[in-house]
Structures are given as structure tokens and as C-alpha cells.
Design an enzyme around this catalytic site. Structure first.
Site, PDB file in Angstrom:
ATOM      1  N   ASP A 160       0.844  -1.205   0.000  1.00 52.27           N
ATOM      2  CA  ASP A 160       0.000   0.000   0.000  1.00 52.27           C
ATOM      3  C   ASP A 160       0.879   1.255   0.000  1.00 52.27           C
ATOM      4  OD1 ASP A 160      -2.455  -1.638   0.492  1.00 52.27           O
ATOM      5  OD2 ASP A 160      -1.339  -2.095   2.302  1.00 52.27           O
ATOM      6  N   HIS A 188      -4.454  -3.351   6.583  1.00 51.02           N
ATOM      7  CA  HIS A 188      -4.297  -3.636   5.152  1.00 51.02           C
ATOM      8  C   HIS A 188      -5.673  -4.032   4.624  1.00 51.02           C
ATOM      9  CE1 HIS A 188      -3.065  -5.091   1.309  1.00 51.02           C
ATOM     10  NE2 HIS A 188      -3.590  -6.268   1.575  1.00 51.02           N
TER      11      HIS A 188
HETATM   12  P1  NAX Z   1      -2.750 -18.062  -3.908  1.00 50.12           P
HETATM   13  O1  NAX Z   1      -4.116 -18.633  -3.669  1.00 50.12           O
HETATM   14  O2  NAX Z   1      -2.210 -18.042  -5.294  1.00 50.12           O
HETATM   15  O3  NAX Z   1      -1.698 -18.853  -3.006  1.00 50.12           O
HETATM   16  C1  NAX Z   1      -1.912 -19.161  -1.668  1.00 50.12           C
HETATM   17  C2  NAX Z   1      -1.172 -20.443  -1.370  1.00 50.12           C
HETATM   18  O4  NAX Z   1      -1.291 -20.700   0.030  1.00 50.12           O
HETATM   19  C3  NAX Z   1      -1.743 -21.665  -2.103  1.00 50.12           C
HETATM   20  O5  NAX Z   1      -0.705 -22.361  -2.757  1.00 50.12           O
HETATM   21  C4  NAX Z   1      -2.346 -22.493  -0.974  1.00 50.12           C
HETATM   22  O6  NAX Z   1      -2.302 -23.898  -1.242  1.00 50.12           O
HETATM   23  C5  NAX Z   1      -1.445 -22.090   0.182  1.00 50.12           C
HETATM   24  N1  NAX Z   1      -1.980 -22.393   1.512  1.00 50.12           N
HETATM   25  C6  NAX Z   1      -3.277 -22.388   1.926  1.00 50.12           C
HETATM   26  N2  NAX Z   1      -3.337 -22.741   3.207  1.00 50.12           N
HETATM   27  C7  NAX Z   1      -2.078 -22.973   3.621  1.00 50.12           C
HETATM   28  C8  NAX Z   1      -1.503 -23.392   4.841  1.00 50.12           C
HETATM   29  N3  NAX Z   1      -2.274 -23.667   5.903  1.00 50.12           N
HETATM   30  N4  NAX Z   1      -0.161 -23.521   4.920  1.00 50.12           N
HETATM   31  C9  NAX Z   1       0.615 -23.275   3.850  1.00 50.12           C
HETATM   32  N5  NAX Z   1       0.127 -22.898   2.658  1.00 50.12           N
HETATM   33  C10 NAX Z   1      -1.205 -22.745   2.552  1.00 50.12           C
HETATM   34  O7  NAX Z   1      -2.769 -16.609  -3.245  1.00 50.12           O
HETATM   35  P2  NAX Z   1      -1.747 -15.409  -3.480  1.00 50.12           P
HETATM   36  O8  NAX Z   1      -2.224 -14.560  -4.592  1.00 50.12           O
HETATM   37  O9  NAX Z   1      -0.363 -15.940  -3.525  1.00 50.12           O
HETATM   38  O10 NAX Z   1      -2.004 -14.558  -2.150  1.00 50.12           O
HETATM   39  C11 NAX Z   1      -1.612 -15.072  -0.894  1.00 50.12           C
HETATM   40  C12 NAX Z   1      -2.164 -14.203   0.224  1.00 50.12           C
HETATM   41  O11 NAX Z   1      -1.656 -12.878   0.165  1.00 50.12           O
HETATM   42  C13 NAX Z   1      -3.689 -14.056   0.204  1.00 50.12           C
HETATM   43  O12 NAX Z   1      -4.175 -14.214   1.534  1.00 50.12           O
HETATM   44  C14 NAX Z   1      -3.881 -12.626  -0.245  1.00 50.12           C
HETATM   45  O13 NAX Z   1      -5.105 -12.089   0.190  1.00 50.12           O
HETATM   46  C15 NAX Z   1      -2.699 -11.950   0.403  1.00 50.12           C
HETATM   47  N6  NAX Z   1      -2.288 -10.647  -0.114  1.00 50.12           N
HETATM   48  C16 NAX Z   1      -1.817  -9.739   0.778  1.00 50.12           C
HETATM   49  C17 NAX Z   1      -1.286  -8.525   0.389  1.00 50.12           C
HETATM   50  C18 NAX Z   1      -0.724  -7.561   1.389  1.00 50.12           C
HETATM   51  O14 NAX Z   1      -0.362  -6.472   0.966  1.00 50.12           O
HETATM   52  N7  NAX Z   1      -0.647  -7.852   2.678  1.00 50.12           N
HETATM   53  C19 NAX Z   1      -1.295  -8.128  -1.035  1.00 50.12           C
HETATM   54  C20 NAX Z   1      -1.385  -9.282  -1.985  1.00 50.12           C
HETATM   55  C21 NAX Z   1      -2.315 -10.383  -1.542  1.00 50.12           C
HETATM   56  O15 NAX Z   1      -3.627 -10.017  -1.868  1.00 50.12           O
END
Ligand code: NAX
Length: 332
Positions: A160, A188
Site C-alpha cells: 500500500d 491492510h
Molecule cells: P494463492 O491462492 O495463489 O496462493 C496461496 C497459497 O497458500 C496456495 O498455494 C495455498 O495452497 C497455500 N496455503 C493455503 N493454506 C495454507 C496453509 N495452511 N499452509 C501453507 N500454505 C497454505 O494466493 P496469493 O495470490 O499468492 O495470495 C496469498 C495471500 O496474500 C492471500 O491471503 C492474499 O489475500 C494476500 N495478499 C496480501 C497482500 C498484502 O499487501 N498484505 C497483497 C497481496 C495479496 O492479496
């Protein structure tokens, strides 16, 4: 003499942020071009094949700084000896799901992973939570890893922060590297408050306040704030996928500035455990302006807060209080 490798954990490593982040870490973007790394990658069993594919690609890329790769679905193995943990894995909100159900899933993930880190990570491990709801996931992690110092548990609002720098740079048609000291206050989420009251831009006649150069308070207090708050949704609309390269790059910025320090007279935004600074309730994971030296961040003190800012800072604190209450209700 060659440095010892640093062990960096990335959870959710088979996901889209993981795919962008892992090569950045292996190329030295996070910890510098002289720092060897060993990558620890964790994902869940249904993603095991994809995780293995990422491991194969990391090997194939022959990164000179990469001294080893651990790819596993076992949290204890993933956390063993890690110096830095970037928590990207989480449970996404799916269509038709209640907020409480998503919170409940993430609370149990972060409770479990907190224990895995506490029992297995290296002493003084630094943690960055990226997965949403990032602030509250970090708070739960802090609660359930009591032996990890609260100063070592943070969440990401750097994306952000970088988005705010980008918007000012576009508006003024100046290099983004000339803009500094924007602030993201709070959560966030779309209640975050991107604040440019103290931000400056480098010009040929010295540093000038952003407001003096933009000369449009209506834009700064309206459209600018909204654009930063809604940028994530705009990316999803355009890409049909959420931000990944900018999120990965910002995670590298967060850790690099934390570990290696912030530049002179420059602060960055980090979600940290509130100590009551700026009358934000202690005990919330809230984004503040921070500087960092010798691997320790400090909240920037003494910034003047006007009435407009006060209201926006309180509003996002209110949302975090509600999230905290919801998260705790999932524990009982
Ligand atoms: P994806 O859905 O592409 O990847 C998430 C991965 O986490 C998947 O491979 C899934 O199998 C894995 N996963 C689920 N549960 C798990 C667990 N218990 N232990 C280990 N791995 C696990 O999502 P992606 O686009 O990579 O985003 C990941 C996270 O970042 C989401 O929660 C998203 O909302 C968050 N974000 C946060 C941002 C920030 O600025 N703080 C910005 C970007 C993003 O939106």
C-alpha cells in the site's frame, strides 16, 4: 569470507505470490547481492506437486546465491532453523462464505503455524505476515508464539505504501525514487489511511512537500486515498488475478529495510504491534511509519496529526478492533 546462508521460509509457496517472490529472494533482492540463502517452502498437501514443480524451477534457474531448497507440506520441517518467515499461505474468501468462517479458518492456520515457528525457528526469527487478513493473522501468530518477541512479528502494508508512492510519482510525473515518507496507517484493507501530509519530493531546489507540488487538496484527500485503498480490487478487475509481482517485491522491500535499515531521513510503513503511539490502542497490529537500524524497527514519533487524519486513523483502528474481537470469538 563468504557469509553463512540465511534460511528464509515462504508459506503458500506454490501460490502466485510465492512464484514471484521465491526467485526474487534467490536473486538477492530481499537480503542483498552478497547474502546466500536457503529457501524453505511450505504448502498444503493438495499443492504438493505444484510445490515440487517450483522447487525444480528454482534448481533449474541455477541462482548463485541459492544454497539449498526445502519443499515440504510439514510445518515443523518447514520452520526448522528459519531466520526469516514470510507467511503468504492462508485461506482465501470464497464466494458465499461468511466473514466469520474465513476468519475462523485463518485463525486456526495461524495458531498452528505460530506453534510450529515457536518450536522450530531460529532464535530471533523475524516474521512477516502477508496473507489476509494480514494484521489479524499476525496478531494471532503473536498470541500463539509467546516466546517470539512481539518486535519480531509484523504484517505487510508496504505494498500500500509503494502504491501511494507510485500514485504521487504518476501525478507529478517524477521518478518514484524521488518521492518519500508517505504513510499507511492502520489495516491492510480498504479502511487503511494513505497519508501524504508529511511526504516530500526531491526537486532541483531541495525537498518539497507533496501538497505544495500537487496543489490540489481535494485530489489528495479524495481520489488519491480512494485509488490507493481500492488498488487491489482494480488489479483483480484488470488481471482477473490479485496482485502478485508488486506484493512479492513489496515483501522484499519490507524485509530488506527491516534487516538492512531504512535510508537516512526516510521512513516506511509496517504493520507492527501498537504500543499506544499516536493514541492507537495498544495491542492492535496497526500500520505505522517506522525506521529501522540494526534489525530493529522504531515507530516514528512526533508527527503532527490534524483532524482529518485523526478521524481516518481512528476509523481503521476501529475496524481492527472488530477484527480482533471476531478472531478471538473464533478461538472460543
Ligand atoms: P494463492 O491462492 O495463489 O496462493 C496461496 C497459497 O497458500 C496456495 O498455494 C495455498 O495452497 C497455500 N496455503 C493455503 N493454506 C495454507 C496453509 N495452511 N499452509 C501453507 N500454505 C497454505 O494466493 P496469493 O495470490 O499468492 O495470495 C496469498 C495471500 O496474500 C492471500 O491471503 C492474499 O489475500 C494476500 N495478499 C496480501 C497482500 C498484502 O499487501 N498484505 C497483497 C497481496 C495479496 O492479496
Amino acid at each position: 569470507m563468504a557469509k553463512d546462508p540465511v534460511r528464509v521460509l515462504v508459506t503458500g509457496a506454490a501460490g502466485q505470490i510465492g512464484y514471484a517472490l521465491l526467485p526474487m529472494i534467490a536473486r538477492g533482492i530481499m537480503l542483498g547481492p552478497e547474502q546466500p540463502v536457503i529457501l524453505h517452502m511450505l504448502d498444503i498437501p493438495p499443492a504438493a506437486d505444484a510445490l515440487n514443480g517450483v522447487k525444480m524451477e528454482l534448481v533449474d534457474a541455477a541462482f548463485p546465491l541459492l544454497k539449498g531448497v526445502v519443499a515440504t507440506t510439514d510445518a515443523a520441517e518447514a520452520c526448522a532453523g528459519v531466520n526469516i518467515a514470510v507467511m503468504v499461505g492462508g485461506f482465501p474468501r470464497k464466494e458465499g462464505m461468511e466473514r466469520k468462517d474465513v476468519m475462523s479458518k485463518n485463525v486456526s492456520i495461524y495458531k498452528f503455524q505460530a506453534s510450529a515457528l515457536e518450536s522450530n525457528a531460529a532464535p530471533n526469527c523475524k516474521v512477516l505476515v502477508v496473507a489476509n487478513p494480514a494484521n489479524t493473522n499476525a496478531l494471532i501468530l503473536k498470541e500463539f508464539a509467546p516466546s517470539i518477541s512481539e518486535k519480531n512479528i509484523t504484517c505487510m502494508t508496504r505494498l500500500d505504501h509503494n502504491r501511494a508512492l507510485g500514485q504521487i510519482s504518476e501525478r507529478l510525473n517524477c521518478p518514484v525514487s524521488d518521492v518519500k515518507n508517505v504513510i499507511i496507517w492502520g489495516n491492510h484493507s480498504s479502511t487503511q489511511y494513505p497519508d501524504v501530509s508529511h511526504a516530500t519530493v526531491k526537486t532541483s531546489s531541495g525537498e518539497k512537500p507533496v501538497s505544495d507540488l500537487v496543489k490540489d487538496n481535494e485530489w489528495l484527500k479524495g481520489e488519491f486515498i480512494k485509488t490507493v485503498q481500492q488498488r487491489g480490487a482494480a488489479i483483480i478487475k484488470a488481471r482477473k488475478l490479485s496482485s502478485a509481482l508488486s506484493a512479492a517485491s513489496s515483501a522484499c522491500d519490507h524485509i530488506r529495510n527491516w534487516v538492512l535499515g531504512t535510508p537516512e531521513n526516510t521512513w516506511v510503513s509496517m504493520g507492527v504491534y501498537s504500543n499506544g503511539s499516536y493514541e492507537i490502542p495498544a495491542g492492535l497490529m496497526y500500520s505505522f511509519p517506522v525506521t529501522s537500524r540494526n534489525g530493529e524497527w522504531t515507530i516514528v514519533q512526533g508527527l503532527a496529526i490534524d483532524e482529518f487524519s485523526r478521524k481516518k486513523m481512528d476509523l481503521t483502528a476501529e475496524e481492527l478492533k472488530e477484527e480482533k474481537a471476531l478472531a478471538y470469538s473464533c478461538l472460543s
